[in-house]
Write an enzyme that holds these catalytic residues in place. Structure first.
Site, PDB file in Angstrom:
ATOM      1  N   HIS A  18       0.835  -1.202   0.000  1.00 23.41           N
ATOM      2  CA  HIS A  18       0.000   0.000   0.000  1.00 23.41           C
ATOM      3  C   HIS A  18       0.870   1.253   0.000  1.00 23.41           C
ATOM      4  O   HIS A  18       2.087   1.170   0.090  1.00 23.41           O
ATOM      5  CB  HIS A  18      -0.977  -0.009   1.183  1.00 23.41           C
ATOM      6  N   GLU A  27       1.429  -8.940   9.385  1.00 25.92           N
ATOM      7  CA  GLU A  27       1.797  -7.842  10.268  1.00 25.92           C
ATOM      8  C   GLU A  27       1.279  -8.162  11.665  1.00 25.92           C
ATOM      9  O   GLU A  27       0.366  -8.972  11.825  1.00 25.92           O
ATOM     10  CB  GLU A  27       1.196  -6.523   9.775  1.00 25.92           C
ATOM     11  N   ASP A  40       6.080   4.060   4.981  1.00 28.00           N
ATOM     12  CA  ASP A  40       6.892   3.017   5.610  1.00 28.00           C
ATOM     13  C   ASP A  40       6.780   1.703   4.828  1.00 28.00           C
ATOM     14  O   ASP A  40       7.359   0.695   5.207  1.00 28.00           O
ATOM     15  CB  ASP A  40       6.540   2.835   7.102  1.00 28.00           C
ATOM     16  N   HIS A  56       6.468  -6.578  11.344  1.00 31.95           N
ATOM     17  CA  HIS A  56       5.809  -5.305  11.611  1.00 31.95           C
ATOM     18  C   HIS A  56       5.155  -5.305  12.995  1.00 31.95           C
ATOM     19  O   HIS A  56       3.939  -5.166  13.129  1.00 31.95           O
ATOM     20  CB  HIS A  56       4.760  -5.060  10.516  1.00 31.95           C
ATOM     21  N   HIS A 108       1.460   3.821   2.041  1.00 36.83           N
ATOM     22  CA  HIS A 108       2.119   4.487   3.163  1.00 36.83           C
ATOM     23  C   HIS A 108       3.640   4.446   2.998  1.00 36.83           C
ATOM     24  O   HIS A 108       4.187   3.450   2.552  1.00 36.83           O
ATOM     25  CB  HIS A 108       1.710   3.830   4.488  1.00 36.83           C
ATOM     26  N   ASP A 118      -0.174  -4.261   5.657  1.00 40.70           N
ATOM     27  CA  ASP A 118      -0.990  -3.831   6.795  1.00 40.70           C
ATOM     28  C   ASP A 118      -2.441  -4.115   6.446  1.00 40.70           C
ATOM     29  O   ASP A 118      -2.851  -3.906   5.312  1.00 40.70           O
ATOM     30  CB  ASP A 118      -0.806  -2.329   7.041  1.00 40.70           C
TER      31      ASP A 118
END
Lengths: 775, 571
Positions: B68, B203, B72, B386, B70, B178
């Site tokens: 995705h 995660e 990070d 994660h 983001h 995530d």
């Protein structure tokens, strides 16, 4: 150390020593260590420890405490290393038995914490920091640490294993450098204990049957020969080369690519390097043979040519074969520009092999041999090999080739550029390789005339480009436009190129792409229009039957984009083109440069994108240089020139733009404006020249406006300004101080060590709900 | 032995930056390419030099997958592709592909404009990087090459977030990125089919948390906002994670509508505004409710929420709500940790007078959600990334107990190696199948059946064929293999007489078989040959030499055991 930091340090050490207080952010300890490194680099570590006994207490605590988190323990090990890098501080810590404790058997080495990779990593990094002086070498030799490092080379953590290898190189270098200083290559029995131990270990590894051990040793040697250049490396090579040579004889050869890397990093033994080079050439030689080209083609591998077994040495499975070819091509690509590349460099056979690979990949080769057919089935449509081969082909343009081969190169590149099967990425690489070959075909080099074959290709290229600019794929349209911009930049002045281009629909298509839905493509179209227009290639051809439809001029079209496009990229591209036009004296701009600059600055000043505003200032600088002479020449302009320039600058309202920019909320804009005004002040007002007596210009309105802008208000425009008032304001401003303030990053306060210590202390006790949160 | 290897370069026992290397059946895939917000030097990016120690990593990696947008998870991408030099394919979903460059541009703006970093990736690099992206649709199987295929599943979390299944032959790995197992105001819940991968990489941000009801948190949030606004105050909500801004906008918008509130709501121009454009565009990726109402009204066309204009700025409001985590080195971090005095630029110190509230709105699955996903996918092994080591430890035990599968939690740089059972596809010849069919048994996909044949390998392919065909194809002559056995019987009679007795015994016992007594004195039963001979040392003992071909092995051994029992006494 900052007094505030010194005040906070004891409390921080207490927090770190307390296992019930986990450190909030995993970056804090890293940043803390950075700070200690900076502090010790600037002064005496011994003094630091004496002034702040809490630091030694923290290290002792790390030695004794059983319940310290691995993260904190690792930090303590690294911190001890940082302090012990200075020899007197090292001795101080050693007297306290702290170092043997932390890095020897009694420390974490024998404790449960050793299972945590971060602790092992901290141990290695600590040693890496402290290994800087003879005392450290003796410590390493006596403490048994070197044996631990040997075993850590095979650590399950990649990070630890790799750091262990690098530490060995560092220790070897340190040990050998010291005694060898000023002496010629000492004999093996003269080497210091530490070095002898490491070399013995390497010898054992090279003799080993276990592939991982051989690879470890090869990595250590490659790093050694790549990074250390002392005379002693010659002695080391003399000692170890027989063992390396043995590896080359083994079948199957252990870690072939690591071996190649090693042999290429050792610049001396020509014979071995050729042997290593042959390992790289082998797959390409197989390809050439499989293609069963005319026997006249020079072979890649002397002696191996005509050996029917050679083709079978390519792996039978597709993925292995593809991997091998890609790897060989990539290595050769890296090798080509290096001075230590083997000589003679087999340019012609490499070119032939690369072209053949590309032919296999796009299915245009018709191999007659069975092996060739097999290879063809494996490679056809394989994007990975296509990418690698096109990259290598581009690099090969640095050398010459027989005319016949160059023709083949262009032919295969055209095939790729025209093929509907080429992926956008492959197309992009084909464009890049084509450009490189076109550039290398200039006759004489650097001139804009092309060899006849390249000349021919150019016509076909432009026809192909027309299709590519209509592709439904934005990536393809974009790469096509980038290519068009490049070729026009180089050959825009060449008659035959102009003829072919003007006869094509390319200028019109490029214009249309200014309205592309994809902003990246619009930006590339802007650059292409800029380049075409510079060479006068955009004018719509008018014929008696078809009178030219009155089109907006390129300048108008780009101005429209600058003022209306919703995306930043096209607007930035317009500013770059405009700056170039002003610098190079574009015809349309030259008609009335003042009006042009005024219009562009007005638009750029209102732009929301800081990069457009920075570009606006760049354009203003170019304008300034046209009036006052280039930057860098410290000459002060004669008063008549200055007066004329100031009038022009006021007319285009450059000062309004520059002064507003000086207080822009985006720092680079303010910085650029500051530079511009400093340049102007230096050129227009000689330093130390007091303001001439006479009428004092009225600067009140300007200063009032500046105050408003500084406070963040938009306010009224400055309106008409007298050049004298501007100069007076410029003289009175402390631009140097402003420049220094602007040089600081926006978060410099939050990034200061003091802020870090405060933050770490502030999180104590408040860690709760939000500790595990993230984005 | 084939194996799956997993090495996290980031997100191994931390929540910093995700970057996980997976080797499966000889293919190498990189999952996510994130950056760490807490550093502003090289440490913000994963250390890619570990991907391979020799050669270029482009030739080592088969593809990169981004879960995705983001940072990070994708922030290191332009660095990786344009500065490190990876030029293979990068896979992501369409919304991620659309929003990723916006975020990267924004990040570049912060780094270059605000922090003044030189030597950072340029806009051109972001563009060149995005040219390498291949967009994938949900549930579409994408063939990376002949053997490697990937498939995306809906992950909730943020618009376009996806879980990816990576498959080579019969081996597969699922990477969740995530995800969120509970739907929120604008997104649906993550879902995956029972794909039974060899390994599920999940995660574990909230490995130990069972989150309170979302409704409570939302009510709490709205109450706080409402109270402050009613008192004439202002609320500042610095939402830094894209996607959460949209969630909170919808939450506030609905509340304002319901309560008929008039106080204006503003969102900052720039990033959120740009992203809103894409949220409107990718309605199919949101949840059912938004999709349904879309016909009448696009939920992202806000009525009460307007873009913020600088002209609105005056004194700060009395409350700030931080809807997520802040790294050290930011003002947000200071405020959250309760520091009441903030040093600003120019040694100016500001006192924090406002009320500060922390309310987590990050959209990750909690412990229950993670267990639920493991149950859905039914993996053979689980690997946690994660998350924090201590919490992972807890979840690991829980997973191992409940699902009876192995669970791993490697630190960054550590490699987990999982052996997998090799699965080798074998083709079957038509002749052999026809012969089976002739026996009247129709093939049935649900019932495995035993087939006899000869396994041959030709051109790296395995085929099961009849032995005749195998001989023909391989150009070999048939060899006869005979088993022989000696049976010692105590009998003083002559050999011929002995053979005769054997013949009559077998004739009487093996009524269905063709038993013959040959002129040379030997006895045959089908291919089995029995000869009688005298013992060289003991004249009282006779030796029966029994031999048979492998086809008659069963009969041969039966016959041998029969003879070993001895011959019946002559009547």
């Amino acid at each position: 150390m900052d007094p505030e930091c010194a005040r906070l340090l004891p409390a921080l050490c207490a927090v770190l020593a307390d296992p019930r207080q986990p450190v909030a952010d995993d970056t804090c300890l890293e940043k803390l260590l950075d700070w200690f490194k900076a502090v010790t680099e600037a002064g005496s570590s011994l003094l630091l420890l004496q002034e702040h006994p809490c630091l030694v207490e923290l290290l002792f605590h790390a030695l004794r405490a059983q319940d310290l988190s691995p993260r904190t323990l690792s930090f303590a090990l690294r911190l001890a290393g940082v302090f012990a890098a200075q020899e007197n501080c090292f001795q101080h810590l050693q007297q306290g038995e702290l170092l043997p404790g932390l890095f020897g058997e009694p420390g974490p080495l024998g404790a449960a914490a050793w299972v945590a990779p971060s602790v092992r990593s901290g141990w290695i990094q600590g040693l890496r920091s402290l290994a800087q002086h003879p005392s450290a070498l003796r410590f390493l030799a006596n403490s048994g640490a070197v044996d631990t490092i040997f075993s850590l080379q095979g650590d399950p953590s990649l990070f630890v294993a790799s750091a262990a290898g690098q530490l060995l190189v560092h220790i070897l270098d340190l040990a050998m450098r010291e005694p060898a200083e000023g002496r010629v290559c000492p004999q093996a029995w003269d080497w210091p204990v530490c070095a002898r131990k490491i070399v013995c270990h390497l010898e054992d590894c090279l003799r080993s049957d276990a592939a991982p051990r051989v690879t470890q040793a090869l990595h250590v040697l490659t790093t050694t020969f790549g990074h250390c250049h002392g005379l002693w490396t010659q002695g080391l090579w003399v000692q170890l080369s027989p063992l390396v040579a043995c590896l080359l004889e083994k079948d199957p050869m252990p870690a072939p690519h690591t071996l190649v890397d090693l042999l290429l990093s050792v610049a001396r033994p020509q014979a071995l390097r050729i042997q290593a080079f042959n390992v790289l050439l082998q797959p390409l030689a197989c390809v050439l043979e499989a293609a069963a080209q005319a026997p006249a083609t020079p072979g890649l591998l002397e002696g191996a040519a005509g050996d029917p077994m050679a083709v079978d040495t390519l792996p039978p499975s597709k993925s292995a074969c593809v991997g091998l070819l890609c790897s060989a091509l990539a290595h050769l690509e890296l090798l080509q520009p290096l001075p230590q590349r083997p000589s003679p460099w087999p340019q012609a056979p490499l070119l032939a092999a690369t072209v053949t690979i590309l032919r296999f990949c796009n299915g245009s080769a018709a191999p007659s041999s069975e092996a060739g057919g097999r290879l063809c089935t494996m490679l056809v449509g394989c994007v990975r090999v296509q990418r690698a081969a096109l990259d290598f082909l581009g690099v090969l343009s640095q050398g010459l080739g027989p005319q016949e081969l160059v023709t083949q190169v262009f032919a295969v590149l055209l095939e790729y550029l025209m093929s509907p099967d080429s992926s956008p990425m492959v197309l992009k690489k084909a464009f890049q390789a084509t450009l490189r070959w076109l550039l290398s075909s200039a006759m004489p080099p650097g001139c804009c005339d092309l060899e006849p074959c390249a000349q021919l290709v150019l016509g076909e290229l432009l026809a192909m480009l027309q299709k590519r600019l209509c592709s439904p794929c934005w990536e393809v349209r974009d790469s096509g436009l980038e290519f068009l911009t490049q070729v026009t930049r180089h050959w825009g002045g060449q008659a035959s190129f102009r003829q072919v281009l003007l006869a094509s629909e390319l200028p019109e298509l490029t214009r249309q792409l200014l309205q592309d839905p994809e902003s990246y493509v619009r930006a590339s179209a802007v650059a292409a229009v800029g380049q075409l227009s510079s060479w006068g290639l955009l004018a719509a051809p008018s014929s008696p039957e078809q009178p030219a439809i009155p089109q907006e001029t390129p300048l108008e079209a780009l101005l429209l984009i600058l003022t209306t496009d919703s995306e930043g990229f096209p607007r930035r591209a317009v500013m770059r083109v405009f700056t170039e036009w002003l610098r190079d004296g574009h015809a349309e701009v030259a008609e009335d440069p003042e009006r042009f600059v005024a219009e562009v600055l007005r638009a750029a000043g209102k732009d929301g994108d800081w990069e457009v505003r920075v570009q606006g200032l760049e354009l203003a600088l170019v304008f300034l240089e046209r009036l006052l002479g280039p930057r860098g020449s410290s000459a002060v302009a004669p008063p008549s020139v200055t007066a004329r320039a100031m009038r022009a600058l006021c007319q285009v309202q450059l000062f309004e733009f520059a002064f507003r920019s000086l207080f822009d909320c985006d720092r680079p804009v303010a910085q650029k404006s500051c530079d511009l005004l400093l340049f102007l002040r230096a050129t227009a007002t000689p330093p130390g020249s007091p303001q001439e007596a006479g009428d004092r210009p009225n600067v009140a309105s300007v200063e009032a406006a500046l105050r408003r802008w500084r406070a963040g208000e938009q306010g009224q425009p400055l309106g008409e300004l007298a050049p004298e008032a501007i100069l007076a304001v410029l003289r009175s401003m402390d631009l140097e101080a402003l420049r220094d303030t602007l040089a600081k990053s926006s978060d410099h306060v939050e990034r200061s060590p003091q802020s870090l210590l405060q933050d770490m202390l502030a999180t104590v006790g408040v860690l709760g709900d939000n500790e595990a949160d993230c984005y | 032995m084939p194996e799956i290897r997993v090495t996290p370069l980031g997100a191994g026992q931390d929540v910093g930056r995700s970057c996980i290397l997976v080797s499966i059946a000889g293919k190498n895939v990189m999952l996510d390419c994130g950056m760490h917000m807490g550093f502003s030097d090289d440490r913000r990016f994963p250390d890619f030099s570990y991907i391979t120690r020799s050669g270029r990593l482009t030739d080592f990696l088969d593809c990169v997958i981004i879960s995705h947008f983001h940072l990070d998870h994708c922030g290191a991408l332009p660095y990786f592709s344009e500065m490190v030099g990876y030029d293979g394919p990068i896979y992501m979903t369409q919304p991620t592909q659309a929003i990723c460059p916006i975020l990267l541009e924004d990040y570049r703006k912060i780094a270059v404009d605000k922090k003044g970093e030189a030597n950072f990736f340029t806009s051109q690099m972001i563009k060149d990087c995005m040219k390498k992206v291949v967009a994938v649709h949900l549930h579409q199987t994408v063939q990376v090459d002949d053997e490697l295929e990937i498939k995306a599943y809906y992950a909730g979390h943020v618009l376009g977030a996806a879980m990816f299944q990576i498959k080579v032959g019969s081996e597969s790995v699922v990477y969740t990125g995530d995800y969120n197992m509970t739907p929120d105001r604008h997104l649906g819940a993550a879902w995956i089919d029972k794909c039974r991968p060899n390994l599920l990489i999940t995660e574990s941000t909230y490995a130990t948390t069972i989150r309170d009801s979302k409704r409570c948190r939302e009510r709490d949030f709205l109450k706080k906002v409402h109270e402050t606004v009613e008192r004439g105050g202002k609320v500042l909500i610095p939402v830094f994670a894209l996607g959460r801004a949209q969630e909170l906008c919808i939450l506030l918008e609905t509340f304002w509508e319901r309560m008929d509130l008039k106080a204006p709501i503003y969102f900052s121009t720039g990033l959120t505004e740009k992203a809103n454009h894409y949220y409107k565009l990718f309605i199919p990726w949101t949840n059912q409710k938004i999709r349904k109402t879309f016909v009448q009204r696009n939920m992202f066309e806000f009525k009460h929420i307007k873009a913020f204009d600088r002209a609105f700025a005056d004194s700060p409001g009395p409350m700030v709500i931080m809807p997520g985590y802040c790294v050290q080195g930011t003002v947000g971090h200071k405020i959250l940790s309760g520091q009441r005095k903030l040093e600003m630029e120019g040694r100016q110190v500001l006192e924090v007078k406002m009320q500060v509230e922390y309310m987590s709105f990050s959209a990750h699955a909690d412990a229950k959600g993670i267990m639920q996903l493991v149950g859905q996918a039914e993996p053979e092994n689980v690997l946690l990334v994660h998350g924090e080591a201590k919490k992972m430890e807890f979840l690991k035990q829980k997973i191992e107990q409940e699902f009876r599968v192995s669970c791993y939690m490697p630190a960054n740089g550590e490699t987990v190696t999982l052996p997998t059972s090799p699965s080798i596809p074998v083709g079957i010849s038509l002749g052999l199948l026809k012969r089976e069919m002739a026996q009247g048994l129709l093939p049935d996909a649900k019932k495995p059946r035993l087939l006899h044949g000869t396994l041959i390998m030709k051109d790296s392919n395995f085929r099961l064929v009849s032995s005749e065909q195998a001989l023909k194809e391989l150009g070999l002559a048939e060899h006869q293999l005979r088993f022989t056995c000696r049976v010692h019987l105590h009998d003083t009679r002559k050999e011929q007489e002995m053979a005769m007795r054997v013949y009559s015994h077998l004739k009487s016992v093996l009524k269905d078989h063709c038993v013959q007594h040959l002129p040379d004195g030997s006895v045959t039963v089908e291919s089995i040959l029995v000869q009688a001979a005298a013992h060289s040392e003991d004249p009282g003992t006779k030796v029966l030499l029994v031999s048979w071909t492998y086809q008659d092995e069963e009969l041969g051994s039966y016959l041998t055991s029969l003879l070993k029992k001895g011959l019946p006494q002559a009547s």
